[in-house]
Design an enzyme around this catalytic site. Structure first.
Site, mmCIF file in Angstrom:
data_model
loop_
_atom_site.group_PDB
_atom_site.id
_atom_site.type_symbol
_atom_site.label_atom_id
_atom_site.label_comp_id
_atom_site.label_asym_id
_atom_site.label_seq_id
_atom_site.Cartn_x
_atom_site.Cartn_y
_atom_site.Cartn_z
ATOM 1 N N GLY A 201 0.827 -1.197 0.000
ATOM 2 C CA GLY A 201 0.000 0.000 0.000
ATOM 3 C C GLY A 201 0.862 1.249 0.000
ATOM 4 O O GLY A 201 0.693 2.134 -0.795
ATOM 5 N N PHE A 202 1.793 1.283 0.945
ATOM 6 C CA PHE A 202 2.731 2.403 1.042
ATOM 7 C C PHE A 202 1.990 3.725 1.192
ATOM 8 O O PHE A 202 2.460 4.771 0.746
ATOM 9 C CB PHE A 202 3.678 2.431 -0.170
ATOM 10 N N THR B 43 12.020 -9.168 9.637
ATOM 11 C CA THR B 43 11.000 -8.370 8.949
ATOM 12 C C THR B 43 11.366 -6.883 8.981
ATOM 13 O O THR B 43 11.073 -6.157 8.024
ATOM 14 C CB THR B 43 9.619 -8.605 9.571
ATOM 15 N N GLN C 109 11.846 -4.207 5.882
ATOM 16 C CA GLN C 109 11.203 -2.889 5.808
ATOM 17 C C GLN C 109 12.224 -1.791 5.505
ATOM 18 O O GLN C 109 11.977 -0.906 4.690
ATOM 19 C CB GLN C 109 10.491 -2.583 7.136
ATOM 20 N N VAL D 93 9.434 1.382 11.878
ATOM 21 C CA VAL D 93 10.498 1.087 10.905
ATOM 22 C C VAL D 93 10.061 1.236 9.450
ATOM 23 O O VAL D 93 10.873 1.125 8.541
ATOM 24 C CB VAL D 93 11.060 -0.344 11.097
ATOM 25 N N GLY D 94 8.793 1.483 9.197
ATOM 26 C CA GLY D 94 8.281 1.366 7.834
ATOM 27 C C GLY D 94 8.683 2.478 6.893
ATOM 28 O O GLY D 94 8.778 2.275 5.691
ATOM 29 N N GLU D 95 8.907 3.672 7.422
ATOM 30 C CA GLU D 95 9.079 4.802 6.530
ATOM 31 C C GLU D 95 10.484 5.381 6.484
ATOM 32 O O GLU D 95 10.897 5.957 5.472
ATOM 33 C CB GLU D 95 8.071 5.897 6.907
#
Lengths: 199, 707, 337
Positions: free
Chosen positions: B243-244, B597, B601, B666-668
């Site tokens: 999705g981001f 994981t 990311q 951690v995603g961005e």
């Protein structure tokens, strides 16, 4: 215009009625409920719909189902039954390449993953047959899957986009299964851009 | 005893690298995404195909569906005159087929429902729409000065403008000044799974499998539009193909799918957005232009900093990218001004894309820093170290644990930065210029209140953990089980986690790098309450539900994550082609819950940053108003061959001010600063300073030798 | 996608008759471009005549040394063919620089030549395009022009031909063998693709119903063996060319005995740089001479703000490609330059 064709998918024979306009991908997904082949772009620009068609890696979005009457298709759901796989179609068994994808975390969202798996199996088979790639230095030299380095694997897999960016793990997984020199931990070895040299 | 607030938990499972729990379903393709469900009576759906506007602004005069309806298999064609009426049209992006207005090219103007996808597609081709077109303004260039305005606030609730000290005086008195205009183009999230929904209305409940980052938010947003109670919507998202940010908020196609399902009660409707339609209907990062001015002491210490950002938004719904907010907290300096202005255009509605604000803003700021380093003759790493603030310049609060300098220094050592020649054009390797560059990264630590988790004791010492979180590929399904295991002090194998369904307790969006932290806090709180209620040997069947309304330890602190990105690029001296050959990110993000994981990311963020640096550009045609690079052959994202020599590292730390797990997000952060590091490396390689993304080959042709 | 009839004749002549008789019939080969176009609504044929399984899938060396490539030889198989690899490396390199492994397994030799421009406006039925809809106008002029032609374009069309293979075949003087209702004819590559002129809707000189049955490469020679293909693109793989160069070079010491140069990404057809070749033939090889020859060829170029970069890019890429060939030549002969 409806027409009846026969497709063998993951070892199972299906008689299916398709519209002459139905793509092979839509025949799998919408008519046979085989959703292992994914629709990412529907225009041959992402590789998510890759299957093994008559043994070769092939997109299913840019071909009409009616043109494949009698053909055999293997999706990522069926690759474990292939040579080198676990040899049965129980859902718990995986092809070694799939095991390697898991071990190297060569996936995140999973949507491009079945296409990556099928593409990798087909790619290694092409290498086994000696096919060169864009980054192969010497076109006359023989090619062996075990000799494929990172750049070779990357180039040969470039038809499969992954927006999550799991590329490193995928390359690691493929090299492990190809039987080449094992890579260490992170994919941090220097690349060889000269190889590609605006070729 | 009532657990008011989650307490930190000792880590056992948390911190352990473990395999993705849903990996087997994904590598076989057996994981089912939004358009692949046949359960819940979703077999034999009608296929919906959207007809979209071919004008940028005006009115629909007439929709002629006669040819489409004459096609075998076409069941219905909905348009603004015959579509079900919405109970609310306040959100004009989501007011699908409610009036004759066209606000942008690519807007839904009709919806064809047919028995097969082939008939639906052909039906859509045959729908003839007649328009009264009006003059439209679709690019920032075409917008007049008067069209730019100050929004009330910018994305994520940030203040529009912030002024501290006297910037003009600070700049005037500075020994060294750098100034530049930096731009980033519109970019599209382009997850591999197109947005899609399968919905069925049974007369009292609408059940919808959706490709979304937030099931509860979809239900909450769509219910008032559809005239339903939220409890009448069940939204499920067991697997989501990326999705981001584009699936963070519901968009028009989800409304169209729901509305269509309600128009054909009892019959499921499946709607898959085509890749081309995604360039108009599912959000995107708007173009940004940043004017940055920096005044500094001769040694590079910043005295005054201005970041003035402008951008575009849609006339039908405002979205203002918070481009200049990173400049408020990143570096020391007495005088500071950050502003945002937007122009309302007749274009598709922009929205979140990975690190909104930080991605474009830090491109501008971190290239400007490189220019400052050059102007001062200071090493770019040292320059950043010299500008380390003691307190957060924006709030005056202490930081939670600001470790940018450690990231820079560890990265520099690992990357071999010390050996770097100072001047550009110093390294030639065969046909290639070689250069290296650095940039800082940052991302705020967001925490979202209102998450609820339910813990249930099952037989044989197993525990059910339920929360309506969504795993869009981040690994949430894996890490939430680890968090639950530690919170309950049991093995991960004893946890049965259920997510992705509005029938489960409410959860916030998988976004803002806040999902795991916010959901995890609720799980910890519920688990601690569960133990308080039921002890260590609970009777099977007992359960506890807990809602995390706050995590007060964070109050009074400036909570941010930091990182440092190092890039090595090669630029072909003949053709100008630019290839990134090494990319290293070192991050400070609190406790890393699952190294496997989390690493993926970070890598994914770095790669998307690389992709934005070199390729991504949504080209909007100034005459027509739509993005003409509207597929994956003309909107390039990084391929396997573009991604080489990646490394990720992180500091060993925990941050209990942020969450009870000690983690931040951690995603961005991986995407932030990456494009700047690459642009700075390209300058080091060639001497060519690029201030506008993307860095394409034509910018590096016939580079003159430096004097 | 309109409803359509699908037929699969087993004989090439039947296929030709079927399409020749029906203006709304089209040949279907690998499908990688045609099926794309059906979905985009660019094409609305009534009948598809599938020729992809006709037995035209062999690579054979004729008695005179000509290499005949059946139209249904898949791109991947042609690229991997041992004779092509060793004797016509530009062909293998061009094929491997194009598309992806999956697409190369599907795409045919003839289909590759007949693929149509990837101009974003051609592919978007909501915008005017003279190639798609004659007389409707050209949206690329004044629009997104990064991939536009710089040579041989017209006021009606600035599209570029997207094939890599066609550029290599143009450089090597291949001949396309075509079957029509009235029998077979042979079309040199230089006459196969058209410039747009007033009729950009027509890409090639084929008549409706004519079927490409094979492509013939001239007998291998020192020149074909010393051939190469260089492609410049944004992404490192799986991307269409910004510009590309197919080249062959035969040196006699320092002197250019013979040279072939063809460009991709610059025109509506593969652009054989005949003036540049002429300028180099018989002259002493040097990088400067190659650049000057390329400039000569480019003298007539017309550019806009989005595609002006193609002039230096194709000039440099040409110099780079020939330098590579010259270096290999001197390696072979032990000569130093």
């Amino acid at each position: 215009m409806d027409t009846s064709i026969t497709l063998t998918v993951d070892g199972r024979r299906h008689d299916v009625v398709v519209d002459t306009r139905t793509t092979l991908l839509d025949a799998l997904r919408e008519r046979l409920a085989v959703t292992s082949a994914k629709k990412g772009c529907d225009h041959g620009q992402c590789g998510s719909c890759t299957v093994l068609l008559e043994g070769r890696r092939h997109l299913t979005c840019l071909t009409l189902a009616v043109a494949h009457d009698g053909d055999e298709i293997v999706t990522a759901a069926g690759v474990s039954a292939l040579e080198g796989g676990a040899g049965d179609d129980a859902p718990t068994s995986l092809h070694p390449l799939q095991e390697a994808f898991l071990a190297h975390d060569g996936l995140q969202c999973g949507y491009c993953t079945p296409g990556q798996v099928c593409s990798a199996i087909g790619m290694l088979d092409e290498a086994k047959q000696g096919h060169p790639s864009h980054v192969t230095d010497d076109l006359e030299e023989s090619v062996d899957p075990a000799d494929l380095d990172d750049d070779e694997v990357r180039e040969r897999m470039s038809g499969n986009l992954c927006r999550c960016g799991a590329y490193g793990g995928i390359v690691d997984a493929i090299r492990e299964v190809a039987g080449g020199a094992p890579r260490e931990g992170q994919p941090d070895r220097p690349a060889q851009p000269e190889r590609e040299a605006a070729r | 005893m009532t657990v008011q607030q989650a307490r930190p938990v000792p880590n056992r499972a948390v911190g352990i690298a473990s395999e993705r729990v849903d990996g087997r379903e994904k590598v076989t393709g057996l994981a089912t995404y939004a358009a692949e469900h046949r359960d819940l009576q979703l077999d034999d759906p009608l296929h919906a195909w959207m007809v979209t506007s071919t004008i940028a602004r005006g009115r629909v005069l007439r929709v002629d569906a006669s040819a489409a309806l004459a096609l075998p298999g076409v069941e219905r064609v909905l348009d603004h005159e015959n579509a079900p009426r919405a109970a609310s049209t306040d959100d004009r992006e989501l007011a699908v087929l409610q009036d004759d207005r066209v606000g942008f090219r690519g807007q839904i103007v009709a919806l064809v429902l047919a028995e097969t996808p082939e008939a639906a597609r052909e039906g859509a081709r045959l729908v003839s729409v007649h328009y009264d077109a009006e003059p439209a303004t679709v690019t920032l260039d075409a917008a007049g000065e008067d069209d730019f305005y100050a929004p009330e606030q910018v994305n994520a609730g940030h203040e529009t403008d912030l002024e501290q000290g006297d910037v003009e005086a600070g700049l005037a008195g500075a020994a060294v000044r750098v100034e530049g205009r930096y731009s980033t183009p519109a970019e599209h999230n382009s997850p591999m799974e197109p947005h899609a929904a399968t919905a069925r209305w049974d007369g009292s409940v609408l059940t919808m499998y959706d490709s979304t980052q937030a099931v509860h938010a979809v239900a909450a947003t769509l219910a008032p539009i559809l005239g339903l109670e939220q409890s009448q919507l069940r939204v499920l998202a067991p697997y989501v193909g990326g999705g981001f940010g584009s699936k963070g908020l519901p968009h028009a196609p989800e409304v169209a799918a729901a509305m269509a399902a309600m128009a054909v009660e009892g019959r499921p409707v499946k709607l898959v957005v085509t890749r081309q339609q995604m360039f108009a209907l599912t959000g995107y990062r708007p173009e940004t232009i940043s004017h940055v001015r920096i005044g500094a002491e001769p040694d590079g210490r910043i005295v005054a900093l201005e970041h003035a950002a402008i951008g575009g938004t849609s006339r039908i719904k405002e979205y203002a990218e918070q481009t200049a907010t990173a400049a408020r907290m990143m570096y020391a300096g007495e005088h500071r001004r950050t502003t945002h202005r937007v122009a309302a255009l007749d274009v598709a509605v922009p929205s979140w894309m990975r690190a909104p604000g930080e991605m474009p803003g830090m491109f501008a700021l971190e290239v400007a820093l490189d220019e400052l380093a050059e102007a001062c003759g200071v090493d770019p790493v040292d320059l950043r170290v010299r500008n380390e603030p003691e307190l957060d310049p924006e709030t005056g609060n202490p930081y939670n644990d600001r470790r940018l300098v450690e990231c820079l220094q560890r990265g520099a050592e690992r990357f071999g930065w010390a050996d770097r020649p100072t001047s550009p054009q110093a390294i030639v390797d065969g046909d290639w210029w070689v250069g290296t560059g650095v940039a800082s990264a940052t991302y705020p630590t967001l925490w979202m209140p209102g998450n609820t988790a339910r813990i249930t004791a099952d037989e044989d010492g197993r525990y059910g953990v339920a929360i309506g979180a969504v795993d869009i590929g981040t690994g949430a399904r894996t890490v939430l089980a680890q968090i639950a295991a530690d919170a309950l002090d049991v093995d991960v194998a004893s946890i049965d986690l259920a997510i992705g369904d509005t029938d489960l307790p409410a959860a916030t969006v998988a976004g803002g790098s806040a999902g795991t932290g916010s959901w995890g806090t609720a799980i910890v709180q519920a688990a601690q309450q569960f133990r308080a209620d039921h002890g260590d040997t609970p009777d099977p069947g007992v359960q506890t539900t807990g809602t995390a309304e706050s995590y007060p330890d964070s109050v009074g602190h400036a909570l941010h994550s930091f990182g440092a990105t190092f890039a090595e690029v090669r630029v072909h001296r003949w053709t100008g082609e630019l290839r990134v050959t090494r990319l290293l990110g070192v991050y400070s993000v609190g406790r890393v819950i699952n190294p496997t994981t989390a690493r993926s990311q970070f890598l994914g963020g770095l790669i998307m940053g690389l992709s934005g640096a070199l390729f991504e550009e949504s080209v909007r045609d100034s005459r027509f108003g739509h993005v003409v690079t509207q597929d994956l052959a003309t909107y390039h994202v990084a391929s396997h061959a573009d991604v080489r020599g990646l490394e990720v590292d992180w500091l060993d730390e925990e941050d209990h001010l942020a969450t009870p797990m000690g983690s931040r997000g951690v995603g961005e952060i991986g995407i932030v600063g990456t494009a700047a590091a690459i642009a700075n490396a390209a300058h080091h390689a060639t001497g060519v300073r690029v201030r506008d993304l993307p860095l394409t080959a034509d910018l590096f042709l016939d580079v003159p030798p430096l004097p | 996608m309109k409803e359509l009839t699908y037929v699969r004749p087993t004989d090439a002549r039947d296929a030709v008759a079927r399409v020749s008789d029906d203006p709304h019939a089209r040949f279907l080969g690998g499908g990688t471009n045609l099926v794309d176009h059906l979905k985009l609504g660019l094409l609305t044929p009534d009948v598809l005549v599938d020729v992809s399984r006709l037995p035209l899938d062999e690579v054979t060396r004729l008695d005179d040394g000509t290499l005949r490539i059946g139209t249904n030889v898949r791109n991947s198989d042609l690229a991997a063919h041992p004779v092509v690899r060793s004797s016509y490396p530009a062909v293998t390199r061009a094929l491997l620089a194009g598309a992806s492994g999956q697409i190369r397994n599907q795409a045919t030799t003839g289909g590759n030549l007949l693929q149509r421009t990837r101009c974003v406006y051609f592919q978007d039925v909501t915008t005017p395009c003279n190639k798609r809809e004659p007389g409707s106008g050209c949206s690329a002029i004044g629009g997104y022009g990064r991939y536009d032609a710089v040579l041989g374009a017209s006021e009606a069309c600035v599209a570029t031909h997207p094939s890599d293979l066609a550029v290599a075949l143009a450089a090597l003087d291949a001949v396309v063998v075509v079957l029509g209702r009235d029998g077979e004819r042979r079309v040199p590559m230089s006459d196969f693709h058209r410039l747009p002129g007033h009729h950009p809707e027509t890409d090639t000189t084929l008549a409706h119903g004519e079927l490409v049955t094979s492509v013939e490469l001239p007998p291998e020679s020192a020149l074909t063996r010393a051939s190469d293909y260089r492609k410049v693109r944004d992404r490192a793989s799986y991307a269409f060319a910004l510009v590309s160069v197919a080249a062959a070079l035969e040196l006699d010491g320092d002197v250019v005995r013979d040279v072939r140069i063809a460009w991709g990404g610059v025109a509506h057809r593969p652009w054989r740089a005949a003036a540049a070749e002429e300028a180099l033939r018989g002259e002493t090889y040097s990088e400067e001479a190659v650049r000057a020859a390329a400039e000569l060829e480019l003298a007539a170029a017309v550019t806009g703000p989005d595609n002006a970069y193609k002039i230096p890019m194709v000039r440099n890429a040409t110099a780079y490609a020939l330098r590579g060939l010259a270096d290999r030549s001197s390696e072979r002969t032990g000569a130093t330059r």
